[in-house]
Design a protein around this motif. Structure first.
Motif, PDB file in Angstrom:
ATOM      1  N   PRO A 242     -20.586  -1.235  -9.451  1.00 30.62           N
ATOM      2  CA  PRO A 242     -21.024  -1.093  -8.063  1.00 30.62           C
ATOM      3  C   PRO A 242     -20.004  -0.278  -7.269  1.00 30.62           C
ATOM      4  N   PRO A 243     -20.410   0.225  -6.096  1.00 28.01           N
ATOM      5  CA  PRO A 243     -19.478   1.021  -5.298  1.00 28.01           C
ATOM      6  C   PRO A 243     -18.239   0.202  -4.955  1.00 28.01           C
ATOM      7  N   PHE A 244     -17.117   0.858  -4.948  1.00 26.18           N
ATOM      8  CA  PHE A 244     -15.848   0.211  -4.619  1.00 26.18           C
ATOM      9  C   PHE A 244     -15.846  -0.039  -3.118  1.00 26.18           C
ATOM     10  N   PRO A 245     -15.753  -1.295  -2.653  1.00 23.09           N
ATOM     11  CA  PRO A 245     -15.829  -1.550  -1.208  1.00 23.09           C
ATOM     12  C   PRO A 245     -14.653  -0.905  -0.471  1.00 23.09           C
ATOM     13  N   GLU A 246     -14.863  -0.649   0.814  1.00 24.56           N
ATOM     14  CA  GLU A 246     -13.757  -0.148   1.630  1.00 24.56           C
ATOM     15  C   GLU A 246     -12.695  -1.236   1.764  1.00 24.56           C
ATOM     16  N   ARG A 247     -11.521  -0.843   2.175  1.00 24.26           N
ATOM     17  CA  ARG A 247     -10.383  -1.746   2.379  1.00 24.26           C
ATOM     18  C   ARG A 247     -10.112  -2.587   1.131  1.00 24.26           C
ATOM     19  N   THR A 248     -10.210  -1.919  -0.028  1.00 23.82           N
ATOM     20  CA  THR A 248     -10.016  -2.629  -1.293  1.00 23.82           C
ATOM     21  C   THR A 248      -8.868  -2.003  -2.068  1.00 23.82           C
ATOM     22  N   GLY A 249      -8.055  -2.863  -2.639  1.00 26.16           N
ATOM     23  CA  GLY A 249      -6.961  -2.398  -3.489  1.00 26.16           C
ATOM     24  C   GLY A 249      -7.054  -3.070  -4.845  1.00 26.16           C
ATOM     25  N   TRP A 250      -6.381  -2.512  -5.812  1.00 27.52           N
ATOM     26  CA  TRP A 250      -6.523  -3.001  -7.183  1.00 27.52           C
ATOM     27  C   TRP A 250      -5.193  -2.872  -7.910  1.00 27.52           C
ATOM     28  N   SER A 251      -5.109  -3.578  -9.028  1.00 25.12           N
ATOM     29  CA  SER A 251      -3.935  -3.445  -9.881  1.00 25.12           C
ATOM     30  C   SER A 251      -4.246  -4.008 -11.253  1.00 25.12           C
ATOM     31  N   LEU A 252      -3.714  -3.370 -12.276  1.00 23.66           N
ATOM     32  CA  LEU A 252      -3.775  -3.899 -13.637  1.00 23.66           C
ATOM     33  C   LEU A 252      -2.351  -3.923 -14.165  1.00 23.66           C
ATOM     34  N   MET A 253      -1.890  -5.110 -14.515  1.00 27.23           N
ATOM     35  CA  MET A 253      -0.532  -5.223 -15.070  1.00 27.23           C
ATOM     36  C   MET A 253      -0.594  -5.980 -16.374  1.00 27.23           C
ATOM     37  N   GLU A 254       0.182  -5.523 -17.348  1.00 31.47           N
ATOM     38  CA  GLU A 254       0.226  -6.238 -18.617  1.00 31.47           C
ATOM     39  C   GLU A 254       1.606  -6.109 -19.237  1.00 31.47           C
ATOM     40  N   ILE A 255       1.900  -7.050 -20.097  1.00 29.83           N
ATOM     41  CA  ILE A 255       3.181  -7.033 -20.807  1.00 29.83           C
ATOM     42  C   ILE A 255       2.879  -6.987 -22.299  1.00 29.83           C
ATOM     43  N   ALA A 256       3.427  -5.971 -22.958  1.00 30.12           N
ATOM     44  CA  ALA A 256       3.274  -5.867 -24.408  1.00 30.12           C
ATOM     45  C   ALA A 256       4.651  -5.617 -25.005  1.00 30.12           C
ATOM     46  N   ARG A 257       4.860  -6.053 -26.218  1.00 30.01           N
ATOM     47  CA  ARG A 257       6.148  -5.844 -26.890  1.00 30.01           C
ATOM     48  C   ARG A 257       6.406  -4.364 -27.079  1.00 30.01           C
TER      49      ARG A 257
ATOM     50  N   LEU B 162      -0.994  -8.725  -7.318  1.00 30.77           N
ATOM     51  CA  LEU B 162      -1.556  -8.975  -5.982  1.00 30.77           C
ATOM     52  C   LEU B 162      -0.802  -8.153  -4.941  1.00 30.77           C
ATOM     53  N   GLY B 163       0.497  -8.032  -5.113  1.00 33.15           N
ATOM     54  CA  GLY B 163       1.295  -7.219  -4.194  1.00 33.15           C
ATOM     55  C   GLY B 163       0.877  -5.762  -4.226  1.00 33.15           C
ATOM     56  N   GLU B 164       0.702  -5.230  -5.422  1.00 30.43           N
ATOM     57  CA  GLU B 164       0.299  -3.827  -5.529  1.00 30.43           C
ATOM     58  C   GLU B 164      -1.113  -3.618  -4.982  1.00 30.43           C
ATOM     59  N   ALA B 165      -2.014  -4.576  -5.286  1.00 32.65           N
ATOM     60  CA  ALA B 165      -3.392  -4.468  -4.786  1.00 32.65           C
ATOM     61  C   ALA B 165      -3.404  -4.486  -3.261  1.00 32.65           C
ATOM     62  N   LEU B 166      -2.550  -5.335  -2.678  1.00 35.59           N
ATOM     63  CA  LEU B 166      -2.482  -5.429  -1.222  1.00 35.59           C
ATOM     64  C   LEU B 166      -2.002  -4.100  -0.613  1.00 35.59           C
ATOM     65  N   GLU B 167      -0.931  -3.549  -1.187  1.00 35.40           N
ATOM     66  CA  GLU B 167      -0.417  -2.254  -0.691  1.00 35.40           C
ATOM     67  C   GLU B 167      -1.510  -1.188  -0.726  1.00 35.40           C
ATOM     68  N   ARG B 168      -2.246  -1.163  -1.810  1.00 35.05           N
ATOM     69  CA  ARG B 168      -3.299  -0.156  -1.935  1.00 35.05           C
ATOM     70  C   ARG B 168      -4.444  -0.412  -0.964  1.00 35.05           C
ATOM     71  N   ALA B 169      -4.776  -1.698  -0.764  1.00 37.25           N
ATOM     72  CA  ALA B 169      -5.857  -2.024   0.166  1.00 37.25           C
ATOM     73  C   ALA B 169      -5.484  -1.564   1.565  1.00 37.25           C
ATOM     74  N   ILE B 170      -4.212  -1.789   1.929  1.00 31.04           N
ATOM     75  CA  ILE B 170      -3.757  -1.376   3.264  1.00 31.04           C
ATOM     76  C   ILE B 170      -3.793   0.147   3.395  1.00 31.04           C
ATOM     77  N   SER B 171      -3.303   0.839   2.355  1.00 33.81           N
ATOM     78  CA  SER B 171      -3.291   2.306   2.453  1.00 33.81           C
ATOM     79  C   SER B 171      -4.718   2.865   2.404  1.00 33.81           C
ATOM     80  N   ASN B 172      -5.664   2.094   1.840  1.00 28.89           N
ATOM     81  CA  ASN B 172      -7.063   2.549   1.818  1.00 28.89           C
ATOM     82  C   ASN B 172      -7.780   2.301   3.132  1.00 28.89           C
ATOM     83  N   THR B 173      -7.117   1.584   4.061  1.00 29.99           N
ATOM     84  CA  THR B 173      -7.777   1.335   5.355  1.00 29.99           C
ATOM     85  C   THR B 173      -7.344   2.379   6.381  1.00 29.99           C
ATOM     86  N   GLN B 174      -6.324   3.151   6.011  1.00 30.50           N
ATOM     87  CA  GLN B 174      -5.809   4.107   7.005  1.00 30.50           C
ATOM     88  C   GLN B 174      -6.531   5.448   6.929  1.00 30.50           C
TER      89      GLN B 174
END
Lengths: 294, 158
Positions: free
Chosen positions: A174-189, A282-294
């Motif tokens: 579905p369309p990515f809503p406005e004022r939305t941020g995202w992040s994918l983080m993983e740990i691998a050896r 969540l921190g990265e998603a928040l930063e992106r959501a904020i920058s996507n509202t400007q």
């Protein structure tokens, strides 16, 4: 080792492929990119009597922008094509960010978007990402088509709702809503290896910059993608302060998931990583959501 | 034994017509049916990268494809990269920068790097390490391989 003998069909249409699957039932397996199935066959962990090769079905390879602002991706679209597509960058930035994290370039040139989902490996990035993005899966069988939401598609370890005679043919995002941020983080050896644990965060802010909706979906944390519902509920309607994010991450790691121990990591270590990764994501998603509202 | 399929596959610019069993891996087709033993088989489950070839120009694991699937397609193996007296710049660079010891993994590195360096003529060390992360070398510790890739990039830019 070498795979055991099998009968081989290479249909050129979905209809033909489904007819082969309907005829042979549990004896047949669809072959998409083969980057998981062929290793399993080489080890003889999988010994399908019949392979229905989907690689010659041109109609299953596409990336199509939808009128509502969303995106549809054909099941046999190769990872590499999704990775390099400009429409994916624009309409599904989380998918664009996910692609280079999937396996290695030699796997992404052959592996397919739908193959990865149909395989239902709980450590696959796209499995968790498709749930976090509220994806919809189009499934075709002898009786016609049906749509299955991503969060109902995965039933458990390497198990989805697909019946043996059904094919996953298309994924709708579905369309990515406005004022939305995202992040994918993983740990691998090792980079690009199966991760010990990973998490996808998608945050949508309301007009007051409070959390309208939060999604936190773990990979490699159980038999399927694991949604951290309690953590998401904690965030809803809240100002996303460092303390609120910390509390949600702790809840996710301690209450929402139930990771297991294996030779790569203990359950305790996975919980620790789950907490740290959720906080960062969540921190990265928040930063992106904020920058996507400007 | 299951039915045989006729295949016509272009390998290093030469069209080969053969009959194959569906279960024959592309890696084994190259080595056993065509005698092109430059493509090495390490893990046979898509982890080590030794069997990497170019399939229609893209790097793929030849152990994770069946030969029957290559019908009508183009394959490039290390044998098609350069000749002993006319090495590909990446081969020259691996030689000059000691980018190999035993050489088992080398064909996979070379084929992986052809499209990478064509698309990224001036890669950073981080990009190089990412590009070769699907190829395992148990001799070199990668230091000399990374040096060789940097040298190869220079040669290809020249």
């Amino acid at each position: 080792m070498k795979p055991p003998p099998f009968e081989y069909y290479a249909p050129t249409t979905v209809e033909e492929a489904v007819a082969h699957l309907a005829e042979h039932g549990y004896d047949a397996k669809p072959l998409a990119g083969g980057q998981s199935l062929i290793p399993m066959m080489n080890f003889r962990l999988a010994q399908p009597a019949i392979l229905v090769d989907l690689n010659n079905i041109a109609e299953l390879s596409f990336i199509r922008p939808e009128d509502d602002g969303g995106l549809s991706i054909g099941a046999m679209t190769r990872h590499q094509m999704v990775e390099k597509d400009a429409q994916v960058v624009e309409r599904a930035p989380l998918i664009n960010e996910t692609m280079p994290k999937i396996a290695t370039s030699q796997i992404r040139s052959r592996g397919t978007f739908g193959g990865s989902l149909a395989h239902a490996d709980p450590s696959a990035e796209l499995v968790a990402v498709s749930v976090a993005l509220d994806g919809n899966f189009k499934v075709v069988g002898p009786q016609g088509e049906r749509w299955v939401p991503a969060n109902e598609f995965f039933l458990g370890l390497f198990t989805s709702v697909l019946e043996p005679e059904e094919l996953l043919v298309e994924i709708n995002l579905p369309p990515f809503p406005e004022r939305t941020g995202w992040s994918l983080m993983e740990i691998a050896r090792r980079p690009h290896d199966f991760c010990l644990i990973g998490v996808v965060a998608v945050l949508t802010l309301d007009e007051k910059d409070q959390c309208q909706q939060a999604k936190l979906v773990y990979l490699s944390a159980g038999d399927g993608p694991v949604e951290a519902h309690q953590a998401a509920e904690l965030l809803k309607g809240q100002a996303l302060t460092a303390e609120a994010i910390q509390a949600a991450a702790e809840t996710a790691a301690s209450a929402d998931i139930d990771p297991s121990s294996d030779i790569h990591a203990t359950a305790e270590f996975r919980r620790h990583l789950a907490n740290v990764l959720a906080r960062r994501a969540l921190g990265e998603a928040l930063e992106r959501a904020i920058s996507n509202t400007q | 034994m299951s039915d045989l399929f006729d295949v016509a596959i272009t390998v290093n610019g030469i069209l080969y017509e053969r009959e194959v069993e569906p279960r024959l891996l592309l890696s084994d087709f190259l080595r056993h049916d065509l005698g092109l033993t430059g493509t090495h088989v390490g893990c046979e489950h898509g982890v080590c990268g030794a069997c990497t070839i170019l399939f229609d120009g893209d790097p793929v694991r030849s152990c994770l494809m069946f030969a029957v699937q290559a019908q009508g397609h183009e394959v490039l193996t290390v044998e098609g990269l350069g000749a002993i007296d006319d090495l590909h710049p990446i081969q020259e660079a691996f030689w000059e920068a000691h980018g190999l010891q035993c050489g088992f993994c080398t064909p996979g590195f070379l084929t992986t790097l052809v499209p990478f360096l064509e698309e990224n003529p001036d890669p950073s060390e981080e990009e190089i390490r990412d590009a070769i992360s699907g190829n395992l070398c148990r001799c070199t510790g990668y230091k000399h391989i990374v040096d060789a890739v940097k040298l190869a990039a220079e040669k290809m830019r020249a």
